[in-house]
Design a protein around this motif. Structure first.
Motif, PDB file in Angstrom:
ATOM      1  N   ILE A  72     -25.031  23.555  17.272  1.00 40.90           N
ATOM      2  CA  ILE A  72     -25.136  24.995  17.520  1.00 40.90           C
ATOM      3  C   ILE A  72     -24.115  25.687  16.620  1.00 40.90           C
ATOM      4  N   TRP A  73     -24.530  26.671  15.903  1.00 44.48           N
ATOM      5  CA  TRP A  73     -23.686  27.282  14.883  1.00 44.48           C
ATOM      6  C   TRP A  73     -22.407  27.892  15.442  1.00 44.48           C
ATOM      7  N   TRP A  74     -22.460  28.358  16.669  1.00 46.78           N
ATOM      8  CA  TRP A  74     -21.280  29.007  17.235  1.00 46.78           C
ATOM      9  C   TRP A  74     -20.325  28.003  17.901  1.00 46.78           C
ATOM     10  N   GLY A  75     -20.592  26.712  17.781  1.00 46.90           N
ATOM     11  CA  GLY A  75     -19.734  25.676  18.359  1.00 46.90           C
ATOM     12  C   GLY A  75     -18.315  25.668  17.791  1.00 46.90           C
ATOM     13  N   ILE A  76     -18.184  26.116  16.544  1.00 47.44           N
ATOM     14  CA  ILE A  76     -16.853  26.158  15.941  1.00 47.44           C
ATOM     15  C   ILE A  76     -15.944  27.142  16.679  1.00 47.44           C
ATOM     16  N   PHE A  77     -16.537  28.174  17.279  1.00 51.88           N
ATOM     17  CA  PHE A  77     -15.730  29.151  18.017  1.00 51.88           C
ATOM     18  C   PHE A  77     -15.117  28.550  19.281  1.00 51.88           C
ATOM     19  N   LEU A  78     -15.814  27.575  19.884  1.00 53.72           N
ATOM     20  CA  LEU A  78     -15.248  26.893  21.046  1.00 53.72           C
ATOM     21  C   LEU A  78     -13.972  26.151  20.659  1.00 53.72           C
ATOM     22  N   SER A  79     -13.972  25.584  19.468  1.00 54.36           N
ATOM     23  CA  SER A  79     -12.789  24.895  18.970  1.00 54.36           C
ATOM     24  C   SER A  79     -11.630  25.872  18.787  1.00 54.36           C
ATOM     25  N   VAL A  80     -11.921  27.020  18.221  1.00 56.41           N
ATOM     26  CA  VAL A  80     -10.883  28.035  18.004  1.00 56.41           C
ATOM     27  C   VAL A  80     -10.347  28.540  19.348  1.00 56.41           C
ATOM     28  N   ILE A  81     -11.230  28.740  20.311  1.00 56.55           N
ATOM     29  CA  ILE A  81     -10.816  29.187  21.647  1.00 56.55           C
ATOM     30  C   ILE A  81      -9.935  28.127  22.305  1.00 56.55           C
ATOM     31  N   PHE A  82     -10.311  26.862  22.157  1.00 59.55           N
ATOM     32  CA  PHE A  82      -9.523  25.783  22.755  1.00 59.55           C
ATOM     33  C   PHE A  82      -8.128  25.704  22.130  1.00 59.55           C
ATOM     34  N   ILE A  83      -8.059  25.818  20.823  1.00 58.98           N
ATOM     35  CA  ILE A  83      -6.760  25.788  20.139  1.00 58.98           C
ATOM     36  C   ILE A  83      -5.926  27.003  20.560  1.00 58.98           C
ATOM     37  N   GLY A  84      -6.566  28.147  20.699  1.00 58.31           N
ATOM     38  CA  GLY A  84      -5.862  29.330  21.202  1.00 58.31           C
ATOM     39  C   GLY A  84      -5.337  29.111  22.612  1.00 58.31           C
ATOM     40  N   PHE A  85      -6.137  28.488  23.452  1.00 58.51           N
ATOM     41  CA  PHE A  85      -5.710  28.172  24.813  1.00 58.51           C
ATOM     42  C   PHE A  85      -4.525  27.202  24.800  1.00 58.51           C
TER      43      PHE A  85
END
Length: 185
Positions: free
Chosen positions: A129-142
């Motif tokens: 899913i193309w927006w999966g990279i944003f989950l990674s960024v959110i996790f790193i932010g968390f």
């Protein structure tokens, strides 16, 4: 630059000097007698402190380095500052203790591992899913939010850690002064 990403969280929280009547060897022996070893998890002092039943911070010592103390409190915080002591002989029979309260640094590699895992997971998810990279960024932010909260809580503990350590040191000095056979008797 990437290696310095987490360095701000591993800088000493406080550094100061105090004088004591103990020599370095006497201090090591006194701390080993007063504080439970880090491997002695069934120590009554450590249990009381871990459950919040102790009014003061209890310090455990590392058997390999008695001048490295770990504060034990009611809740776990991996950012909590350990006490690192370096002794310097003073000319008047006293010892100057150079105290550094800092995170031990043994969990630093874990932060890098979590960040790399999140990055690889995000890249792999982006193929599905193309927006999966944003989950990674959110996790790193968390990860940084949690790290900042733990760091702030550890900074808030510094005055109590310092006060409780100095109180313990002065109590050990008084014990030393009243021991039988002391030259002050």
């Amino acid at each position: 630059m990437t290696m310095k990403l987490f360095d701000k969280y591993f800088q000493p929280y406080a550094e100061y000097c105090i004088r004591t009547t103990f020599s370095e060897d006497e201090l090591k022996e006194a701390l080993a007698q007063e504080c439970p070893a880090t491997s002695d998890i069934l120590s009554w002092k450590a249990i009381k402190a871990a459950f919040g039943l102790s009014k003061t911070i209890v310090f455990s010592y590392d058997p390999d380095d008695p001048l490295h103390l770990h504060p034990i409190k009611a809740y776990r915080n991996t950012s909590r500052g350990d006490i690192f002591i370096r002794c310097e002989k003073a000319s008047d029979g006293e010892t100057i203790l150079h105290i550094s309260i800092a995170q031990s640094g043994k969990h630093k590699w874990l932060l890098y591992a979590i960040g790399i895992f999140a990055l690889f997971w995000g890249v792999a998810a982006s193929f599905v899913i193309w927006w999966g990279i944003f989950l990674s960024v959110i996790f790193i932010g968390f990860l940084f939010i949690v790290l900042e909260c733990c760091h702030a809580m550890a900074m808030d503990e510094i005055p109590q850690t310092r006060q409780d350590f100095e109180s313990m040191l002065r109590m050990l000095e008084r014990k030393k002064d009243i021991l039988p056979g002391d030259k002050n008797e």
